[in-house]
Design a protein around this motif. Structure first.
Motif, PDB file in Angstrom:
ATOM      1  N   VAL A  58       0.855  -1.181   0.000  1.00 50.90           N
ATOM      2  CA  VAL A  58       0.000   0.000   0.000  1.00 50.90           C
ATOM      3  C   VAL A  58       0.896   1.238   0.000  1.00 50.90           C
ATOM      4  O   VAL A  58       1.665   1.460   0.935  1.00 50.90           O
ATOM      5  N   ILE A  59       0.816   2.042  -1.059  1.00 54.87           N
ATOM      6  CA  ILE A  59       1.708   3.195  -1.198  1.00 54.87           C
ATOM      7  C   ILE A  59       0.961   4.525  -1.179  1.00 54.87           C
ATOM      8  O   ILE A  59       1.588   5.584  -1.223  1.00 54.87           O
ATOM      9  N   GLY A  60      -0.374   4.489  -1.084  1.00 56.30           N
ATOM     10  CA  GLY A  60      -1.130   5.737  -1.039  1.00 56.30           C
ATOM     11  C   GLY A  60      -2.543   5.509  -0.533  1.00 56.30           C
ATOM     12  O   GLY A  60      -3.136   4.443  -0.770  1.00 56.30           O
ATOM     13  N   LEU A  61      -3.079   6.512   0.172  1.00 56.67           N
ATOM     14  CA  LEU A  61      -4.460   6.473   0.697  1.00 56.67           C
ATOM     15  C   LEU A  61      -5.037   7.876   0.665  1.00 56.67           C
ATOM     16  O   LEU A  61      -4.351   8.839   1.049  1.00 56.67           O
ATOM     17  N   LYS A  62      -6.286   7.990   0.235  1.00 61.85           N
ATOM     18  CA  LYS A  62      -6.958   9.287   0.274  1.00 61.85           C
ATOM     19  C   LYS A  62      -8.466   9.069   0.322  1.00 61.85           C
ATOM     20  O   LYS A  62      -9.040   8.477  -0.598  1.00 61.85           O
TER      21      LYS A  62
ATOM     22  N   VAL B  58       1.783  -0.344 -10.599  1.00 62.07           N
ATOM     23  CA  VAL B  58       0.984   0.396  -9.625  1.00 62.07           C
ATOM     24  C   VAL B  58      -0.428   0.499 -10.162  1.00 62.07           C
ATOM     25  O   VAL B  58      -0.629   0.725 -11.361  1.00 62.07           O
ATOM     26  N   ARG B  59      -1.384   0.301  -9.286  1.00 62.83           N
ATOM     27  CA  ARG B  59      -2.762   0.595  -9.669  1.00 62.83           C
ATOM     28  C   ARG B  59      -3.467   1.257  -8.497  1.00 62.83           C
ATOM     29  O   ARG B  59      -3.017   1.164  -7.354  1.00 62.83           O
ATOM     30  N   TRP B  60      -4.565   1.930  -8.782  1.00 62.19           N
ATOM     31  CA  TRP B  60      -5.334   2.541  -7.719  1.00 62.19           C
ATOM     32  C   TRP B  60      -6.812   2.284  -7.962  1.00 62.19           C
ATOM     33  O   TRP B  60      -7.301   2.245  -9.096  1.00 62.19           O
TER      34      TRP B  60
ATOM     35  N   GLU C 288      -4.584  10.437   7.135  1.00 59.35           N
ATOM     36  CA  GLU C 288      -3.843  11.529   6.504  1.00 59.35           C
ATOM     37  C   GLU C 288      -3.628  11.167   5.034  1.00 59.35           C
ATOM     38  O   GLU C 288      -3.117  10.097   4.723  1.00 59.35           O
ATOM     39  N   PRO C 289      -4.055  12.032   4.113  1.00 57.79           N
ATOM     40  CA  PRO C 289      -3.934  11.653   2.690  1.00 57.79           C
ATOM     41  C   PRO C 289      -2.485  11.576   2.239  1.00 57.79           C
ATOM     42  O   PRO C 289      -1.677  12.462   2.546  1.00 57.79           O
ATOM     43  N   VAL C 290      -2.168  10.501   1.541  1.00 55.28           N
ATOM     44  CA  VAL C 290      -0.853  10.325   0.919  1.00 55.28           C
ATOM     45  C   VAL C 290      -1.079   9.900  -0.518  1.00 55.28           C
ATOM     46  O   VAL C 290      -1.664   8.838  -0.770  1.00 55.28           O
ATOM     47  N   ILE C 291      -0.662  10.741  -1.452  1.00 54.51           N
ATOM     48  CA  ILE C 291      -0.797  10.435  -2.869  1.00 54.51           C
ATOM     49  C   ILE C 291       0.597  10.193  -3.429  1.00 54.51           C
ATOM     50  O   ILE C 291       1.449  11.083  -3.380  1.00 54.51           O
ATOM     51  N   PRO C 292       0.882   9.003  -3.931  1.00 50.18           N
ATOM     52  CA  PRO C 292       2.245   8.709  -4.394  1.00 50.18           C
ATOM     53  C   PRO C 292       2.620   9.534  -5.610  1.00 50.18           C
ATOM     54  O   PRO C 292       1.777   9.861  -6.452  1.00 50.18           O
TER      55      PRO C 292
END
Length: 343
Positions: A110-114, A142-144, A158-162
């Motif tokens: 997991v490399i990003g969450l928002k 990578v996919r989202w 906390e939002p993290v956008i790669p």
């Protein structure tokens, strides 16, 4: 104690966690036969041991997109079982061919969450790696996906956008070991067009179309062990229709691109991609391509084309977006990839 798996929801993901996906799968010639039965796939390198050997490989590898499906399918129960949509791809690399007899498994970080502004869902970014039985990485990307929340009261993370690479650069392309197109047989491959015949900015209408059937798309999705509910359970959508797996559209469009790009034999990188609009049974998929870039490689006789592959369900070719900048409603897929082709 519950023994069934309801799938993960947005709040179940933690930045940096690595998810090991079940179940390893040994692939064989059966996957190739079914792939060619489901799609009009005819690229010679993935069809013939003798042709592959004439190009320096020990045998014919599994179709590159088929290998992608196997790796992707493993991730669905953990990443997108409760997804509302698979939103995009980036930084995709095919690092080694997949051969019949190989066993593939998948892991995702997991490399990003928002969380979305409506508080009902969020976007999860993962970097997925597919390994063979030797623990070699064969594919990574990578996919989202947009995933439902289970607990709407749960505070947003906390939002993290790669920060993702816009495109894989030519020097990052990994050429299959031994690949040699210097003695390439254009007659057996099906078309005479080589690297020098394509110009940046050129567009190609692939002409043919295939109408998607309900049973075929569900068979294909089961073949890749993709368990996403929206592809099988008609009660998951208010309109009562099963959503076609986006990978089914990718494979159909790639197979249709044979007519005009028969010699684009090897998919080596995925720069980006979007499933622009949903596809349903009864839609007729057509495809067109645009040449975005070209590069020579260090392998003998091997060049690379950066291609935009667009799948549609109607409308004139070479139209992608409206005046408002949004995808036209007939556009199903916008895929940006690198493929290897003889010089």
């Amino acid at each position: 104690m519950a023994k069934t798996n309801p799938g993960r929801f947005f709040e179940d993901y933690t930045l940096g966690e690595v998810i090991v996906h079940a179940v390893p799968r040994t692939v064989s010639g059966g996957e190739r036969a079914l792939y060619h039965a489901l799609y009009p796939a005819r690229h010679a390198l993935a069809s013939s041991d003798a042709f592959a050997q004439s190009c320096g490989l020990p045998a014919s590898p599994l179709d590159d997109i088929a290998a992608f499906h196997v790796v992707f399918g493993k991730t669905v129960p953990d990443i997108s079982l409760n997804a509302l949509a698979n939103l995009g791809y980036a930084e995709g690399h095919w690092l080694r061919p997949v051969w019949p007899g190989d066993t593939l498994r998948s892991e995702s970080e997991v490399i990003g969450l928002k969380q979305n502004s409506n508080g009902k869902s969020g976007v999860v970014w993962v970097r997925t790696r597919g390994f063979n039985q030797h623990d070699d990485v064969v594919i990574e990307y990578v996919r989202w996906a947009m995933v439902r929340k289970r607990d709407l009261e749960r505070p947003a993370p906390e939002p993290v956008i790669p920060d993702l690479q816009e495109a894989v650069t030519p020097d990052q392309l990994v050429i299959p070991e031994g690949l040699d197109f210097s003695g390439y047989d254009f007659a057996l491959a099906g078309e005479p067009h080589r690297f020098g015949d394509y110009e940046i900015g050129e567009t190609i209408d692939h002409v043919d179309g295939v109408t998607v059937e309900e049973a075929e798309h569900m068979l294909a999705t089961r073949l890749w062990q993709n368990t996403a509910k929206v592809h099988f359970d008609a009660t998951q959508r208010e309109d009562g229709r099963r959503l076609i797996y986006g990978g089914h559209v990718i494979s159909m469009a790639r197979a249709l691109s044979f007519n005009g790009l028969a010699n684009a034999q090897v998919v080596v990188a995925l720069n980006g991609g979007a499933h622009a609009n949903p596809c349903f049974a009864g839609d007729t998929i057509r495809a067109w391509s645009e040449v975005l870039d070209k590069a020579e490689t260090a392998a003998p006789g091997v060049g690379a084309l950066r291609l935009r592959l667009v799948a549609t369900k109607g409308g004139a070719p070479f139209r992608l977006r409206g005046e408002n900048g949004k995808y036209l409603p007939e556009v199903l897929l916008d895929l940006d990839y690198w493929a290897l082709i003889p010089l």
